[in-house]
Write an enzyme that holds these catalytic residues in place. Structure first.
Site, short mmCIF file in Angstrom:
data_model
loop_
_atom_site.label_atom_id
_atom_site.label_comp_id
_atom_site.label_asym_id
_atom_site.label_seq_id
_atom_site.Cartn_x
_atom_site.Cartn_y
_atom_site.Cartn_z
N ASN A 17 0.83 -1.21 0.00
CA ASN A 17 0.00 0.00 0.00
C ASN A 17 0.86 1.26 0.00
O ASN A 17 0.48 2.29 -0.57
CB ASN A 17 -0.93 0.02 1.22
CG ASN A 17 -2.21 -0.76 0.99
OD1 ASN A 17 -2.84 -0.64 -0.05
ND2 ASN A 17 -2.59 -1.57 1.96
N HIS A 61 11.22 1.06 5.33
CA HIS A 61 10.93 1.69 4.04
C HIS A 61 11.93 2.81 3.80
O HIS A 61 12.06 3.72 4.62
CB HIS A 61 9.52 2.28 4.03
CG HIS A 61 8.44 1.31 4.34
ND1 HIS A 61 8.05 0.31 3.49
CD2 HIS A 61 7.65 1.17 5.46
CE1 HIS A 61 7.07 -0.39 4.03
NE2 HIS A 61 6.82 0.11 5.23
#
Length: 258
Positions: free
Chosen positions: A180, A210
């Site tokens: 997502n 991330h």
């Protein structure tokens, strides 16, 4: 502001505890849409909400905004109805990679004068990314996500392994429960097909990491987010849940930052 929740999973429970459990000022969850009312009956007594299994009855209840905290399927099947009647917060942004659905929701939001809010989820830096792309001059967005190997691959591996390289469109289709973050980055900047994604299965880590790299006329930016899991559900990012709460708190503020 009265909130209606779609879903009763880990994120929904987090929001119920933080908003109703702590009686936040100016925020209250009053309605919850579920598939199985009997299964979640305790939510009514524990948090003072009313459960609904009929989407139209849920939307017609005394709520000001709908929060989707369920899954991609719910976005497809329920949000076109929801956006006609209420503003909507969407956490399962992976559904919006389908151009037809994104176009439909945008069109309905304009037609019915509604707002569609997309929280930042498990990443950050979207303010910088959108500002940098204000003139359409961001040229490159790269996301490298590292996750515990056991959450991505069935076999036992001894060292980090790249299991996907491609763009955001391909990433969410291959890993609909894991990527997502690539979709919200793409929506904030240069688009699904141009946003580059690398997914790494790493047996040496126990958190999701991330790393985002942005290049454009503004210069360059790199930022790294290391996510702790939601205490109630290790498969869910704590930051993803908090991003919804933060979005709800900001909606009615007069002072907007970023």
């Amino acid at each position: 502001m009265k909130v209606g929740l779609i879903g009763a999973g880990a994120i929904a429970h987090f929001l119920l505890e933080e908003i109703n459990g702590k009686q936040l000022e100016n925020l209250c969850i009053t309605s919850v849409f579920v598939r199985d009312k009997e299964k979640h009956q305790l939510l009514e007594s524990n948090y003072g909400v009313k459960l609904y299994t009929d989407i139209e009855a849920f939307l017609d209840s005394e709520i000001d905004i709908v929060v989707e905290a369920a899954n991609i399927e719910a976005v497809h099947t329920l949000l076109p109805s929801a956006i006609r009647k209420k503003d909507v917060v969407v956490i399962s942004v992976g559904a919006l990679v389908e151009e037809e659905l994104l176009t439909e929701l945008n069109s309905l939001a304009n037609e019915y004068n509604r707002r569609l809010y997309l929280p930042s989820g498990a990443v950050g830096g979207l303010d910088l990314l959108q500002n940098a792309h204000a003139l359409g001059t961001v040229t490159s967005v790269k996301l490298t996500t590292r996750k515990p190997a056991s959450s991505l691959v069935e076999e036992t591996i001894e060292e980090a392994k790249v299991i996907f390289e491609g763009n955001a469109t391909e990433a969410i289709r291959c890993y609909p429960k894991n990527m997502n973050v690539s979709i919200v980055l793409a929506l904030a900047s240069i688009g699904f097909d141009e946003t580059k994604v690398t997914l790494v299965a790493d047996p040496e880590i126990d958190k999701n990491i991330h790393q985002i790299e942005v290049t454009g006329d503004f210069g360059e930016a790199t930022f790294t987010i290391i996510n702790n899991p939601l205490p109630a559900n290790p498969k869910t990012s704590y930051l993803a849940a908090m991003s919804i709460l933060g979005t709800l708190k900001r909606i009615n503020r007069k002072l907007l930052i970023g």
